[in-house]
Design a protein around this motif. Structure first.
Motif, PDB file in Angstrom:
ATOM      1  N   TYR A 362       8.882   3.047  13.985  1.00 13.40           N
ATOM      2  CA  TYR A 362       8.430   1.634  13.331  1.00 13.40           C
ATOM      3  C   TYR A 362       7.944   2.185  12.518  1.00 13.40           C
ATOM      4  O   TYR A 362       7.975   3.640  12.808  1.00 13.40           O
ATOM      5  CB  TYR A 362       7.172   0.967  14.334  1.00 13.40           C
ATOM      6  N   PRO A 363       8.249   1.308  11.479  1.00 13.56           N
ATOM      7  CA  PRO A 363       7.821   2.087   9.695  1.00 13.56           C
ATOM      8  C   PRO A 363       6.759   2.706   9.578  1.00 13.56           C
ATOM      9  O   PRO A 363       5.905   1.997  10.115  1.00 13.56           O
ATOM     10  CB  PRO A 363       8.442   0.674   8.847  1.00 13.56           C
ATOM     11  N   ARG A 421       0.910   4.876  11.551  1.00 14.56           N
ATOM     12  CA  ARG A 421       1.909   4.876  12.336  1.00 14.56           C
ATOM     13  C   ARG A 421       2.280   4.409  13.754  1.00 14.56           C
ATOM     14  O   ARG A 421       1.711   5.026  14.940  1.00 14.56           O
ATOM     15  CB  ARG A 421       3.603   5.630  12.152  1.00 14.56           C
ATOM     16  N   THR A 426       4.821  -2.221  14.884  1.00 13.16           N
ATOM     17  CA  THR A 426       4.550  -2.719  13.809  1.00 13.16           C
ATOM     18  C   THR A 426       4.127  -2.263  13.555  1.00 13.16           C
ATOM     19  O   THR A 426       3.393  -3.752  13.728  1.00 13.16           O
ATOM     20  CB  THR A 426       6.051  -3.309  13.024  1.00 13.16           C
TER      21      THR A 426
END
Length: 453
Positions: A362-363, A421, A426
């Motif tokens: 996930y970004p 994060r 996300t």
């Protein structure tokens, strides 16, 4: 092990203390051999005006040393090392099986006892005094430890149990458990991690019986203390203990990582152990420290009632071994409840080859925070602890980006980058902004900084 603990830097005491009476139900287990009973974690906050904390069935009055946060207390009793099929449990069981199989007593029973249910709440005497750590030593500072009060704390190392176990008559044991330290924030540091302590004591006969003409050799003398031996040890005894220790640990690491493993030893000088070493292994072309070890301080052994014996001790981190063995990239993952993580470590036996398959990456969301430091002493560990308390495991990393001193006012400003994060989904910018604002407000209120946001 405490004698080999690289004591962390001294910082300022966090004002983020227990704000309410927290109850935890459960009784710690003790075992002659291995026990895998966990202490359940079940917290319920009561009146915020209470100045005591109830933990593991006992009540502890708070005082000016109390600095354990609810976030840290929520980890007490999780006992990941006793959770079947958890990667930390797998590492523990592998080490335990190796010692059970290769080190037997005269009757064919395991030489080493294993203790994996000892309470993480210890006295300051157990954590420091019994290990000969001076009263004014930097390792005792509130900035680096989690205190319930001046007399009790969450153990900073499994060495806190050395004296008691030796005093009970044990000559060979492994102690495993969760330990607590205030520290930096990144993918390899977490305020709660798991250690395994190993101790072995030898009598004169046990140490020299296999040596030709060893009848005339002695354990002790009245000599001089150097970096290579304690004043009371003969050089022959020290060399044999050192050889045995290195042999035991090399066999252990080879058993875990395979025959092709490269091992090297780095000589160290620690205040309470002579001689002492760190073991480094070559994994995927990189040398990494995996444990510290050394000849035990004889004064500790004597005070615990084993005056006629000499011994070694080692301390290793289970997370470090598991991250290397299973290729786990982030220490926060050990606390994950995501089945996609946990199911990867379920297998027919503890030696099954497992390579961690990353979850969807996930970004990250990145936010910076800047503030002027207060005029009194400021500690980065205080700020890190505050960030962890508010953001929890959503915080992946905190980095000091810039330090600026105003040329006229001489005031100092810090700018930190906080990387958010979630390991399992996300995050949205709205979620992160809400947490980030809470960190800003708390830093001003709790640490006395002047915001530049």
């Amino acid at each position: 092990m405490a004698m080999l603990w690289k004591f962390m830097r001294v910082a300022k005491y966090s004002k983020t203390a227990l704000s309410s009476k927290v109850k935890v139900r459960g009784i710690p287990t003790h075992s002659r051999h291995s026990s895998s009973k966990s202490v359940p974690s079940d917290f319920a906050a009561s009146s915020p005006c209470s100045n005591t904390v109830e933990l593991l069935g006992k009540s502890y009055p708070q005082d000016d040393y109390s600095n354990v946060t609810d976030k840290i207390l929520s980890k007490v009793g999780k006992n990941l090392h006793n959770r079947k099929h958890h990667p930390l449990w797998l590492i523990k069981e592998q080490v335990k099986e190796h010692f059970y199989k290769h080190y037997l007593g005269r009757r064919g029973t395991p030489l080493f006892s294993v203790y994996d249910g000892l309470s993480p709440v210890v006295t300051v005497q157990q954590n420091f005094d019994s290990l000969l750590i001076p009263p004014n030593h930097a390792s005792r500072r509130k900035e680096d430890n989690y205190y319930l009060n001046r007399d009790h704390m969450l153990r900073a190392h499994t060495s806190a149990h050395q004296w008691d176990l030796i005093r009970s008559g044990l000559d060979a044991f492994l102690a495993v458990g969760d330990v607590y330290r205030r520290d930096t924030i990144d993918n390899t540091h977490y305020p709660v991690f798991h250690q395994m302590e190993g101790v072995r004591l030898f009598s004169c006969h046990e140490l020299f019986s296999s040596i030709k003409d060893g009848e005339g050799l002695q354990l002790f003398e009245q000599g001089h203390r150097t970096a290579h031996k304690q004043e009371c040890h003969t050089m022959e005894a020290v060399r044999l203990v050192e050889f045995n220790l290195k042999q035991v640990l090399t066999k252990l690491m080879t058993h875990i990582f395979g025959d092709g493993l490269q091992v090297r030893w780095v000589d160290c000088y620690f205040p309470f152990t002579h001689p002492s070493f760190e073991m480094e292994i070559n994994f995927q072309g990189e040398w990494m420290e995996v444990l510290g070890c050394g000849v035990m301080e004889q004064q500790l052994v004597n005070s615990a009632g084993a005056q006629d014996k000499i011994g070694w001790a080692f301390g290793l981190g289970l997370e470090r071994l598991a991250m290397i063995l299973y290729d786990i990239p982030d220490i926060r993952l050990f606390w994950s409840e995501d089945e996609r993580f946990l199911k990867q470590f379920i297998g027919p036996h503890i030696w099954q080859k497992i390579k961690f398959q990353p979850l969807s990456r996930y970004p990250p969301l990145i936010n910076d925070i800047s503030f002027w430091l207060p005029s009194e002493t400021y500690s980065q560990n205080d700020f890190y602890d505050l960030v962890r308390t508010i953001g929890g495991d959503l915080i992946e990393k905190v980095v000091l980006l810039d330090e600026f001193a105003h040329p006229k006012t001489k005031k100092v400003s810090h700018c930190y980058r906080i990387v958010y994060r979630h390991p399992e989904r996300t995050l949205t910018q709205d979620e992160v902004q809400h947490i980030h604002r809470a960190i800003e407000e708390s830093a001003v209120r709790e640490l006395g900084v002047e915001g530049r946001f």
